[in-house]
Design an enzyme around this catalytic site. Structure first.
Site, short mmCIF file in Angstrom:
data_model
loop_
_atom_site.label_atom_id
_atom_site.label_comp_id
_atom_site.label_asym_id
_atom_site.label_seq_id
_atom_site.Cartn_x
_atom_site.Cartn_y
_atom_site.Cartn_z
N GLY A 11 38.22 73.45 62.92
CA GLY A 11 38.82 73.18 61.60
C GLY A 11 39.90 74.19 61.31
N GLN A 15 42.51 74.55 55.03
CA GLN A 15 42.93 75.55 54.05
C GLN A 15 42.45 76.96 54.44
OE1 GLN A 15 40.84 75.56 50.36
NE2 GLN A 15 42.46 76.56 49.23
N LEU A 16 41.18 77.07 54.79
CA LEU A 16 40.63 78.37 55.19
C LEU A 16 40.95 78.65 56.66
CD1 LEU A 16 38.79 80.85 54.76
CD2 LEU A 16 36.83 79.37 55.21
N ASP A 37 41.03 71.75 66.13
CA ASP A 37 40.97 70.84 64.98
C ASP A 37 41.06 69.42 65.52
OD1 ASP A 37 41.67 71.59 61.72
OD2 ASP A 37 41.69 69.48 62.34
N TYR A 140 28.34 66.14 49.28
CA TYR A 140 28.80 67.40 49.86
C TYR A 140 27.75 68.50 49.62
CZ TYR A 140 31.78 71.62 50.16
OH TYR A 140 32.30 72.84 50.46
N LYS A 144 25.34 70.67 52.15
CA LYS A 144 25.34 72.14 52.19
C LYS A 144 23.92 72.67 52.03
CE LYS A 144 29.69 72.91 52.94
NZ LYS A 144 30.09 73.37 54.29
N1 SER Z 1 35.84 74.02 46.92
C1 SER Z 1 34.83 73.05 47.19
C2 SER Z 1 35.09 71.78 46.52
O1 SER Z 1 35.68 71.80 45.46
C3 SER Z 1 33.50 73.57 46.78
O2 SER Z 1 32.95 74.26 47.82
O3 SER Z 1 34.68 70.76 46.98
#
Ligand code: SER
Length: 317
Positions: A11, A15-16, A37, A140, A144
Site C-alpha cells: 500500500g 496517503q500514509l 501497491d 471498516y 479493524k
Molecule cells: N481516517 C480513517 C477514516 O476516516 C479512520 O481510520 O476512515
C-alpha cells in the site's frame, strides 16, 4: 537482533504509504525498502502486488529476503460502507495473508494499522481509554476490531512480533487520502489554497481526534523500533495528536487566508463521525515506548498551506 532483511511496504502509494516509505528509505537505505501497491509506481525497487494473491506475496517476500512487512493496504470507513463485502475481503484476508507469513517463519515482524473506527456510540467519547467498550458501527471498524484480535492472537499463540497503532484521522500534504471520514481535514486545505469554497460533509462542530503525518510516521517507526520487552499491548495502541472540528480548522486557515469560506453539507459520513471519539487517551503508548505528539492544529495548518502553496506555484510555472 540486528536488522538484516528487507522491508516490504504494502500500500506504498496510499496517503500514509508514500510518506512512510520515504522515512523507511531514510532509515534503512534505498536498497532495503521494497514499496508495493496494486497500482503502478515508478519508485525505485517498486513491485506490483495484490495483497489477496498469496502466491505473489510469498514470492516477493522470498525473492527479496523480506523480514519486516508494513501492511497499509485497506479500504477506509466511507468507501467501506459503499462496498462492505469488498472492505471485509481486502482488510481481513489481506491481514491474514500477512500474519500467515510470520507464522510460517517467512518474515519476523509486522506493522498493521488499526483505527479510532474500532470505537462506537457506547464507547466513552472523551479521552477514550486503551481498554474500553469496542463497538464499531462501520464495516471498516468491524474489520479493524477483528484485525486487532487477530494481531493479539498471532502474538500470543505463535509468538509473532506484530505491532499496531489505532490511528486517529491522518492529515498530510503529499498524497490525497481516499474514502475516509476524516479526509475532510485534508481536502479543506486543498480547496483553501485553490481559492475555492469548501463544501464540508461534516457539521461545523464535529470533534474528532487527528494526527499530522510527520507525527504518524514517527509514531510508526518508534513503535517498530521499540525493544519487544517494552511492548505491552498486542492488539493496538491508542494514539493521539490533537482534537479539532471543521469550524476550528476553518478559523485556523482564515488566519492565513482571510477570504476562505466553508459551507456545511453533512452526508452519510456524519453518522460515522458521530460514532467515533472526540479525543483519545494514549497514556499506554507514552509509558511503554515514549510516545509524544509534536504537531497541533496551528502547526498543521501552517505546514499544509506552505507545502500546498509551494506545489501550486511549481504547477503554475
Ligand atoms: N481516517 C480513517 C477514516 O476516516 C479512520 O481510520 O476512515
Amino acid at each position: 537482533m540486528a536488522h538484516t532483511g528487507r522491508v516490504l511496504v504494502i500500500g506504498a502509494n496510499g496517503q500514509l504509504g508514500v510518506e512512510l516509505t520515504d522515512a523507511l528509505v531514510d532509515r534503512y537505505g534505498q536498497d532495503r525498502v521494497i514499496p508495493s501497491d496494486i497500482t503502478a509506481s515508478d519508485r525505485e525497487n517498486f513491485v506490483t502486488l495484490d495483497v489477496l494473491n498469496v502466491e505473489q506475496l510469498k514470492d516477493i517476500v522470498k525473492e527479496n529476503q523480506v523480514s519486516d512487512v508494513y501492511l497499509l493496504a485497506a479500504l477506509l470507513s466511507a468507501r467501506g460502507e459503499q462496498n462492505p463485502m469488498w472492505a471485509w475481503r481486502i482488510n481481513m484476508d489481506g491481514l491474514l495473508n500477512v500474519l500467515e507469513l510470520v507464522r510460517e517463519g517467512l518474515v519476523r515482524k509486522i506493522f498493521w494499522p488499526s483505527s479510532i473506527a474500532v470505537f462506537g456510540q457506547t464507547t466513552p467519547k472523551v479521552n477514550t481509554p486503551q481498554e474500553t467498550i469496542i463497538s464499531p458501527e462501520t464495516m471498516y471498524g468491524i474489520t479493524k476490531l477483528a484485525g486487532e484480535r487477530l494481531c493479539a492472537y498471532y502474538s500470543k499463540k505463535f509468538n509473532a512480533d506484530v505491532r499496531s497503532l489505532r490511528y486517529p484521522g491522518l492529515v498530510g500534504h503529499r498524497a490525497l487520502p481516499g474514502g475516509g471520514t476524516t479526509d475532510y481535514a485534508v481536502d479543506i486545505y486543498h480547496k483553501a489554497v485553490a481559492g475555492e469554497v469548501y463544501h464540508c460533509f461534516l457539521m461545523a462542530n464535529t470533534r474528532l481526534p487527528f494526527l499530522y503525518m510527520s507525527d504518524a510516521v514517527r509514531a510508526t517507526l518508534e513503535l517498530m523500533q521499540a525493544p519487544s520487552d517494552q511492548i505491552t499491548v498486542y492488539s493496538s495502541y491508542n494514539l493521539m495528536g490533537f482534537s479539532t472540528t471543521p469550524a476550528e480548522i476553518t478559523a485556523s486557515i482564515q488566519q492565513h487566508i482571510p477570504g476562505f469560506t466553508i459551507e456545511y453539507e453533512p452526508d452519510f459520513r456524519q453518522q460515522i463521525a458521530d460514532s467515533w471519539p472526540e479525543s483519545i487517551d494514549d497514556q499506554q503508548a507514552r509509558e511503554d515506548w515514549g510516545w509524544q505528539a509534536k504537531i497541533g492544529l496551528n502547526e498543521m495548518t501552517w505546514d499544509m498551506l506552505t507545502n500546498l502553496e509551494k506545489r501550486q506555484a511549481t504547477l503554475v510555472k
